[in-house]
Write a protein that holds these residues in place. Structure first.
Motif, short mmCIF file in Angstrom:
data_model
loop_
_atom_site.label_atom_id
_atom_site.label_comp_id
_atom_site.label_asym_id
_atom_site.label_seq_id
_atom_site.Cartn_x
_atom_site.Cartn_y
_atom_site.Cartn_z
N ALA A 123 47.32 26.46 38.87
CA ALA A 123 47.81 26.21 40.31
C ALA A 123 48.48 27.48 40.57
O ALA A 123 48.31 28.32 41.56
CB ALA A 123 48.26 25.03 40.83
N ALA A 124 49.43 27.70 39.81
CA ALA A 124 50.30 28.90 40.03
C ALA A 124 49.50 30.18 39.74
O ALA A 124 49.76 31.00 40.56
CB ALA A 124 51.41 29.02 38.80
N LYS A 125 48.75 30.13 38.91
CA LYS A 125 47.69 31.50 38.63
C LYS A 125 46.70 31.60 40.05
O LYS A 125 46.75 32.81 40.58
CB LYS A 125 46.64 31.23 37.69
CG LYS A 125 45.55 32.26 37.48
CD LYS A 125 44.83 31.96 36.16
CE LYS A 125 44.02 33.28 36.11
NZ LYS A 125 43.03 33.03 34.57
N GLN A 126 46.30 30.64 40.54
CA GLN A 126 45.39 30.81 41.98
C GLN A 126 46.25 31.19 43.07
O GLN A 126 46.03 32.01 44.14
CB GLN A 126 44.72 29.24 42.02
CG GLN A 126 43.99 29.18 41.17
CD GLN A 126 42.59 30.30 40.95
OE1 GLN A 126 42.17 30.97 41.72
NE2 GLN A 126 42.36 30.33 39.54
N ARG A 127 47.53 30.56 43.09
CA ARG A 127 48.55 30.90 44.13
C ARG A 127 48.77 32.84 43.91
O ARG A 127 48.94 33.35 45.12
CB ARG A 127 49.80 30.26 44.16
CG ARG A 127 49.71 28.85 44.87
CD ARG A 127 50.86 28.08 45.06
NE ARG A 127 51.81 28.04 43.85
CZ ARG A 127 51.71 26.80 43.02
NH1 ARG A 127 50.83 26.10 43.01
NH2 ARG A 127 52.51 27.09 41.70
N ALA A 128 49.17 33.22 42.82
CA ALA A 128 49.31 34.23 42.80
C ALA A 128 47.94 35.24 42.96
O ALA A 128 48.08 36.34 43.45
CB ALA A 128 49.85 34.66 41.32
#
Length: 157
Positions: free
Chosen positions: A143-148
């Motif tokens: 999820a953090a990767k996708q937000r970034a």
């Protein structure tokens, strides 16, 4: 400078004193900054976009003035070059941050990785390693990767 870095690494390895909240905060700031610099250095193509992503993350995470941000960035860069491993830094974050705070740090790390518009396999490998060292659940990590990626204006994987 070498003596200063040796003292810094020694201080990172020591347990946090009970009555020193400012020291604990400085250790977290430095550990966070070093990991951000490590991601920037992962692919040997460091640019202004990555540097700005690091400063933006530090500015968002910590209440620091511009000159303090620059000093922290410089110290983190020097510490990153001389660090024997990442454990001393990730262990500081594991001790000082909650799971949600560490997930936010991982998003900042991803933002640095994507700052130049692409993700190298070196950056991806380092991020997987850091996610494991910080004990980030896989769902939070993705999820953090996708937000970034979205913040960088890139299409989802």
């Amino acid at each position: 400078m070498l003596r200063t870095l040796k003292e810094l690494f020694g201080a990172l390895a020591e347990p946090l004193p009970a009555g020193q909240p400012a020291d604990a905060e400085h250790r977290l700031q430095l550990a966070t900054a070093v990991l951000l610099v490590e991601v920037m250095r992962a692919d040997d193509e460091t640019g202004e976009a990555e540097r700005e992503a690091i400063l933006a993350a530090l500015r968002t995470q910590f209440d620091l003035h511009a000159d303090e941000l620059e000093r922290l960035y410089d110290l983190a860069h020097a510490a990153s070059r001389d660090a024997p491993d990442l454990y001393s830094f990730t262990s500081q974050l594991n001790k000082g941050y909650s799971a949600a705070e560490k997930a936010r740090i991982v998003e900042y790390l991803w933002r640095v990785a994507y700052a130049d518009g692409r993700l190298s396999h070196y950056e991806n490998h380092l991020m997987l390693k850091l996610g494991d060292l910080l004990y980030i659940p896989r769902g939070d990590f993705v999820a953090a990767k996708q937000r970034a990626r979205a913040a960088a204006g890139l299409a989802p994987d």
